[in-house]
Design a protein around this motif. Sequence first.
Motif, PDB file in Angstrom:
ATOM      1  N   GLY A   1      51.675  38.676  30.367  1.00 34.17           N
ATOM      2  CA  GLY A   1      53.126  38.792  30.440  1.00 34.17           C
ATOM      3  C   GLY A   1      53.612  39.630  31.605  1.00 34.17           C
ATOM      4  O   GLY A   1      52.857  40.391  32.206  1.00 34.17           O
ATOM      5  N   THR A   2      54.901  39.481  31.914  1.00 33.86           N
ATOM      6  CA  THR A   2      55.498  40.177  33.062  1.00 33.86           C
ATOM      7  C   THR A   2      56.822  40.866  32.747  1.00 33.86           C
ATOM      8  O   THR A   2      57.301  41.672  33.541  1.00 33.86           O
TER       9      THR A   2
ATOM     10  N   LYS B   1      54.493  60.035  35.666  1.00 37.18           N
ATOM     11  CA  LYS B   1      53.418  59.240  36.246  1.00 37.18           C
ATOM     12  C   LYS B   1      52.406  58.944  35.153  1.00 37.18           C
ATOM     13  O   LYS B   1      51.957  59.847  34.450  1.00 37.18           O
ATOM     14  N   ALA B   2      52.040  57.687  35.012  1.00 37.45           N
ATOM     15  CA  ALA B   2      51.160  57.260  33.918  1.00 37.45           C
ATOM     16  C   ALA B   2      49.933  56.554  34.473  1.00 37.45           C
ATOM     17  O   ALA B   2      49.787  56.365  35.684  1.00 37.45           O
ATOM     18  N   THR B   3      49.057  56.152  33.567  1.00 33.74           N
ATOM     19  CA  THR B   3      47.879  55.360  33.939  1.00 33.74           C
ATOM     20  C   THR B   3      47.983  54.000  33.265  1.00 33.74           C
ATOM     21  O   THR B   3      48.195  53.920  32.050  1.00 33.74           O
ATOM     22  N   PHE B   4      47.848  52.943  34.066  1.00 33.70           N
ATOM     23  CA  PHE B   4      47.905  51.577  33.555  1.00 33.70           C
ATOM     24  C   PHE B   4      46.509  50.963  33.596  1.00 33.70           C
ATOM     25  O   PHE B   4      45.866  50.937  34.655  1.00 33.70           O
ATOM     26  N   PHE B   5      46.042  50.471  32.455  1.00 36.02           N
ATOM     27  CA  PHE B   5      44.783  49.738  32.387  1.00 36.02           C
ATOM     28  C   PHE B   5      45.117  48.257  32.313  1.00 36.02           C
ATOM     29  O   PHE B   5      45.773  47.808  31.371  1.00 36.02           O
ATOM     30  N   VAL B   6      44.693  47.516  33.328  1.00 33.55           N
ATOM     31  CA  VAL B   6      45.048  46.094  33.401  1.00 33.55           C
ATOM     32  C   VAL B   6      43.783  45.239  33.483  1.00 33.55           C
ATOM     33  O   VAL B   6      42.761  45.660  34.028  1.00 33.55           O
TER      34      VAL B   6
ATOM     35  N   ALA C   1      45.759  40.967  36.779  1.00 34.02           N
ATOM     36  CA  ALA C   1      45.969  41.448  38.153  1.00 34.02           C
ATOM     37  C   ALA C   1      45.915  40.306  39.155  1.00 34.02           C
ATOM     38  O   ALA C   1      46.711  40.256  40.104  1.00 34.02           O
ATOM     39  N   GLU C   2      44.993  39.388  38.932  1.00 35.86           N
ATOM     40  CA  GLU C   2      44.833  38.242  39.829  1.00 35.86           C
ATOM     41  C   GLU C   2      46.075  37.350  39.809  1.00 35.86           C
ATOM     42  O   GLU C   2      46.471  36.799  40.837  1.00 35.86           O
ATOM     43  N   ARG C   3      46.683  37.227  38.632  1.00 31.63           N
ATOM     44  CA  ARG C   3      47.873  36.385  38.490  1.00 31.63           C
ATOM     45  C   ARG C   3      49.147  37.074  38.961  1.00 31.63           C
ATOM     46  O   ARG C   3      50.112  36.409  39.355  1.00 31.63           O
ATOM     47  N   HIS C   4      49.164  38.422  38.902  1.00 32.26           N
ATOM     48  CA  HIS C   4      50.397  39.156  39.209  1.00 32.26           C
ATOM     49  C   HIS C   4      50.137  40.304  40.192  1.00 32.26           C
ATOM     50  O   HIS C   4      50.408  41.469  39.881  1.00 32.26           O
ATOM     51  N   PRO C   5      49.632  39.995  41.384  1.00 33.42           N
ATOM     52  CA  PRO C   5      49.335  41.062  42.359  1.00 33.42           C
ATOM     53  C   PRO C   5      50.575  41.838  42.773  1.00 33.42           C
ATOM     54  O   PRO C   5      50.488  43.024  43.104  1.00 33.42           O
ATOM     55  N   ASP C   6      51.745  41.187  42.738  1.00 35.72           N
ATOM     56  CA  ASP C   6      52.990  41.866  43.101  1.00 35.72           C
ATOM     57  C   ASP C   6      53.320  42.971  42.107  1.00 35.72           C
ATOM     58  O   ASP C   6      53.786  44.052  42.490  1.00 35.72           O
TER      59      ASP C   6
ATOM     60  N   ALA D   1      35.434  41.473  37.881  1.00 35.58           N
ATOM     61  CA  ALA D   1      36.679  42.247  37.907  1.00 35.58           C
ATOM     62  C   ALA D   1      36.727  43.127  39.156  1.00 35.58           C
ATOM     63  O   ALA D   1      37.758  43.219  39.835  1.00 35.58           O
ATOM     64  N   LYS D   2      35.595  43.777  39.465  1.00 38.20           N
ATOM     65  CA  LYS D   2      35.521  44.625  40.657  1.00 38.20           C
ATOM     66  C   LYS D   2      35.823  43.805  41.921  1.00 38.20           C
ATOM     67  O   LYS D   2      36.536  44.264  42.818  1.00 38.20           O
ATOM     68  N   GLU D   3      35.280  42.622  41.958  1.00 39.42           N
ATOM     69  CA  GLU D   3      35.497  41.742  43.108  1.00 39.42           C
ATOM     70  C   GLU D   3      36.971  41.375  43.253  1.00 39.42           C
ATOM     71  O   GLU D   3      37.531  41.400  44.352  1.00 39.42           O
ATOM     72  N   ILE D   4      37.606  41.037  42.139  1.00 37.63           N
ATOM     73  CA  ILE D   4      39.021  40.651  42.157  1.00 37.63           C
ATOM     74  C   ILE D   4      39.898  41.816  42.606  1.00 37.63           C
ATOM     75  O   ILE D   4      40.752  41.671  43.485  1.00 37.63           O
ATOM     76  N   PHE D   5      39.682  42.988  42.007  1.00 37.26           N
ATOM     77  CA  PHE D   5      40.490  44.146  42.393  1.00 37.26           C
ATOM     78  C   PHE D   5      40.250  44.513  43.860  1.00 37.26           C
ATOM     79  O   PHE D   5      41.186  44.930  44.556  1.00 37.26           O
ATOM     80  N   GLY D   6      39.008  44.350  44.320  1.00 38.07           N
ATOM     81  CA  GLY D   6      38.698  44.624  45.719  1.00 38.07           C
ATOM     82  C   GLY D   6      39.471  43.710  46.655  1.00 38.07           C
ATOM     83  O   GLY D   6      40.005  44.157  47.673  1.00 38.07           O
ATOM     84  N   LYS D   7      39.539  42.436  46.302  1.00 35.26           N
ATOM     85  CA  LYS D   7      40.276  41.468  47.125  1.00 35.26           C
ATOM     86  C   LYS D   7      41.762  41.788  47.163  1.00 35.26           C
ATOM     87  O   LYS D   7      42.453  41.472  48.139  1.00 35.26           O
TER      88      LYS D   7
END
Length: 245
Positions: A60-61, A77-82, A87-92, A129-135
């Motif tokens: 969801g967005t 300031k908070a911490t978001f776990f995604v 993340a791949e679908r909503h990089p913005d 997941a690491k690869e996606i976040f890295g990209k």
Amino acid sequence: MKKIKRYGIIILLAFFCALFLWFGQMNPLSVFSTDNGPQALSRGDDKASAVAVTFNISWGTEKVHQILEQLKKHEVKATFFVSGEWAERHPDLLDKISEGEHEIGMMGYRYISYLEKEPEQVRKDLNYAKEIFGKLGYEEIHLLRPPHGHFNKEVLTIADKQGFDVVQWSVNPNDWKNPGTEKIIDDVMKESSKGDIILLHASDSVKQTPKALDTILPALKKKGLKLVRISDLVAGTEANAKEIK
């Protein structure tokens, strides 16, 4: 001159030793590593007047915008776990979270319990997941909250070997069940004290969380608590880890 040089060297060595010890104390990795192996962080030091506000997002967005507005309004300031899939679908939106100076952790790639997967599947999920976040430009993510909060010693070991620190929580108002705005507020306010990690959600399943935050955030501050990110909570403290047998 020889004496001056000698004393100068001694002072310089003392300075570097002090600096080394200081960085050692500030290293949050020590919180997650024990003689019994890697542990999951469940709460911070109860001597520090701070709590960490955290949010899980896997789909969801709509609600994430409202929650970010509340955090901005109350200067928190908070911490978001995604999840990597989100993340791949909503990089913005991931960038918007980061631009708000909030901390980003991950929940693997696909939001499926790691206890339902074989060890090799867990490794693959974390690697992907690491690869996606890295990209997406987020190579330095090291905080992990396993999907559904499910893990065992084997999952902790796998995560540790891949450079992740596992983070749980100590306060959970179950806001995803939408029990009512007042219920969410009451649960958080009654249970939260120094060092706690509060679990909330920013997926579209939550209908009452944004409104509840408008009361919770200033109320926690009135209790004398500083609202911080996970990395701020553990830096320089003796935090409590959850032992898994």
